[in-house]
Structure formats: structure tokens, C-alpha cells
Design a protein around this motif. Structure first.
Motif, PDB file in Angstrom:
ATOM      1  N   GLY A   1       1.381  -1.383  -0.127  1.00  0.00           N
ATOM      2  CA  GLY A   1      -0.093  -0.229  -0.090  1.00  0.00           C
ATOM      3  C   GLY A   1       0.821   0.991  -0.730  1.00  0.00           C
TER       4      GLY A   1
ATOM      5  N   ASP B   1       3.936   6.116   4.920  1.00  0.00           N
ATOM      6  CA  ASP B   1       4.577   7.568   5.004  1.00  0.00           C
ATOM      7  C   ASP B   1       5.233   7.869   4.957  1.00  0.00           C
TER       8      ASP B   1
ATOM      9  N   LEU C   1       2.167   2.181   7.267  1.00  0.00           N
ATOM     10  CA  LEU C   1       1.105   2.007   6.344  1.00  0.00           C
ATOM     11  C   LEU C   1       0.296   2.699   6.430  1.00  0.00           C
ATOM     12  N   ILE C   2      -0.656   3.436   5.351  1.00  0.00           N
ATOM     13  CA  ILE C   2      -1.470   4.487   5.253  1.00  0.00           C
ATOM     14  C   ILE C   2      -2.862   3.586   5.122  1.00  0.00           C
ATOM     15  N   GLU C   3      -3.475   3.853   6.023  1.00  0.00           N
ATOM     16  CA  GLU C   3      -4.372   2.038   5.335  1.00  0.00           C
ATOM     17  C   GLU C   3      -5.388   3.181   4.736  1.00  0.00           C
TER      18      GLU C   3
ATOM     19  N   VAL D   1      -7.179   7.082   2.938  1.00  0.00           N
ATOM     20  CA  VAL D   1      -6.576   8.649   1.935  1.00  0.00           C
ATOM     21  C   VAL D   1      -8.166   9.301   2.218  1.00  0.00           C
TER      22      VAL D   1
ATOM     23  N   LYS E   1      -4.372  -6.316   5.409  1.00  0.00           N
ATOM     24  CA  LYS E   1      -3.846  -5.017   5.350  1.00  0.00           C
ATOM     25  C   LYS E   1      -3.792  -4.248   3.666  1.00  0.00           C
TER      26      LYS E   1
ATOM     27  N   THR F   1      -4.182  -0.092   1.319  1.00  0.00           N
ATOM     28  CA  THR F   1      -4.585   1.937   1.443  1.00  0.00           C
ATOM     29  C   THR F   1      -5.774   1.385   0.241  1.00  0.00           C
TER      30      THR F   1
END
Length: 268
Positions: free
Chosen positions: A180, A183, A194-196, A198, A258, A260
Motif C-alpha cells: 500500500g 508515510d 502503512l497508510i490504510e 486516504v 491490509k 490502502t
């Protein structure tokens, strides 16, 4: 997050984009087990009553795998020749694997001109709706064997976004070789997170550090965020998952994986 896992379950019309690096192994050959698993997951979604369009890269690596030469030739003519050869191999694989689940496939090759011309765009829409209504899985790729700068879309993340908007899909899933968006570059920073979720892809595109492009693909994380921004404008979410992982779509639906998720910015 249970809410994120519901995204696929609540979507009926789904575009699945498959990247070149997902379909290639460490030696640059086609990874048939990964490809078959992606087809298996797409077929399972269809069995659930969903409609699926596949946007697939991989003609170049399939061309190299078919004739085992020209892989290091930088001349555009050789690249186009490899794609012309490899597109046949790519479609033969999709035909074989989808047929394991009783599904037919159809090839659609596009250039930027097709999206710029109203009549062509209408014909694409009609073809897509007809194929899907008849239970056939459209497999879209850029027409790399004839594409030059003037008519080239550039990368299949953008192509998938254009197809997603044209079809007015409920969800676009991008299968890449990364987990994904992080940052910071996870290859350079062990503490990268991880940025899940946005909520604003355009804002993220302007602030995040962009990494390198892939070996076989034409885009990197920048094109994926850009593709998300394109479909989000139409209220369509985009989900970025690691397609190299077995059953990644199924696991995400079950809350066991998981990725993004880029939210759509307007209500459909």
C-alpha cells in the motif's frame, strides 16, 4: 478496520488492475501461480454476483518469456514487438485460467485517442456493457505495439482509472507488488507506516515522498496515487493491495489483510 473490509463486499462493479511486477517472478518470467490465483479471486467475486473488468499489464514480460530475447534492447521497435508477441501469450493465459471457472474472456486494446474521441468512447462503453451482460470478462490493456508518445496513455494505472470512470464502476482495485502507500519509503526506512485510509488523494500526492518506478512497469506509487485522485473525483474509491500475496482480495474482504483505501470525494 471492519469498515474497510466491507468496501469490496458492498461494491458490484469492480475494475481489477494487475501490474507487471505482480505477474513476473524474480527472474523476469511470468509467475503463473500468482496469475492463476488472481483469476481465481476474480472468478469468486463473479460467483458472488459482482461484475468484473480486468486491466492487465504484462505483455512485455510475456513477450520476453515467449521468445527469450530482446529483453535488454531499448529500441522502441523491439519493445513494441515484444508487446505484440506477449499480448497473445497474456490473453492465452487469461483464457485458460478463466476457463477453469467456466468464464470466457475478451481482449480490448486501447490508446489515448480512444478516450479523446466521443464516438470511440461510446463504442468502448457499449462493448463493455455487452460483454459483461453476457458473462464475459473484458481484459483491457494499452495497445503497446502501436502506441507512440502522441497516442500513449502512459501507464496502466491511468488506463484503469479511465476505464473505471468510463464504466462508472463502484470500486477500482490496484494489485501491485507493494502493501500500500506508506508515510515514507519502506525500503529506506524501517519505521515506515502503512497508510490504510486516504481521504484526499490529491493532497497526499503533493506531500508524500515518491519512490522509483518498477523494472517492468511504467509507473510507480506516484501514478497509483494519481489514478486514485482521478477516480475519487467521480466518487469511486480505489483500493491498493499487494497482488503478489496469495488470496489478497479474499483476505482483505475477511479483514485478514491490509492495504490502502482511497475514498471517493463525492457521493455517487
Amino acid at each position: 478496520m471492519e469498515q474497510l473490509a466491507q468496501t469490496i463486499k458492498e461494491s458490484k462493479k469492480i475494475v481489477i488492475k494487475v501490474g507487471s511486477n505482480v505477474l513476473s517472478d524474480e527472474h523476469g518470467a511470468v509467475n503463473k501461480s500468482v496469475m492463476h490465483n488472481i483469476v481465481e479471486q476474480a472468478s469468486a467475486l463473479i460467483e458472488m454476483g459482482k461484475q468484473i473488468i480486468v486491466v492487465s499489464s504484462g505483455a512485455g514480460i510475456c513477450g520476453v518469456g515467449a521468445i527469450n530475447k530482446w529483453s535488454r534492447r531499448g529500441d522502441i521497435n523491439y519493445k513494441q514487438a515484444l508487446c505484440a508477441i506477449g499480448q497473445v501469450e497474456l490473453m492465452m493465459a487469461y483464457k485458460e485460467y478463466f476457463m477453469d471457472y467456466g468464464l470466457h474472456v475478451a481482449q480490448i486494446l486501447l490508446t489515448q485517442d480512444d478516450f479523446d474521441d466521443h464516438h470511440r468512447t461510446l463504442n468502448i462503453r457499449n462493448a463493455l456493457f455487452t460483454l459483461i451482460d453476457e458473462g464475459v470478462v473484458p481484459v483491457i490493456n494499452e495497445n503497446d505495439s502501436v502506441s507512440v508518445d502522441e497516442i500513449k496513455i502512459g501507464d496502466n494505472d491511468t488506463l484503469a482509472a479511465l476505464a473505471t470512470a468510463l464504466w462508472n464502476a463502484d470500486l477500482m482495485i490496484v494489485l501491485s507488488d507493494i502493501d500500500g502507500v506508506f508515510d515514507k519509503d519502506p525500503k529506506a526506512h524501517q519505521d515506515a507506516k502503512l497508510i490504510e485510509l486516504v481521504e484526499n488523494a490529491e493532497k497526499l500526492e503533493a506531500t508524500i515522498a515518491i519512490g522509483e518506478k518498477s523494472t517492468f512497469g511504467t509507473g510507480g506509487i506516484e501514478t497509483k496515487i494519481g489514478a486514485a485522485a482521478k477516480v475519487n473525483k467521480f466518487g469511486i474509491p480505489m483500493l491498493l493491495l499487494n497482488g503478489s500475496k496469495t488470496d489478497i482480495i479474499r483476505d482483505y474482504m475477511d479483514g485478514n489483510a491490509k492495504g490502502t483505501l482511497f475514498l471517493g470525494t463525492i457521493n455517487k
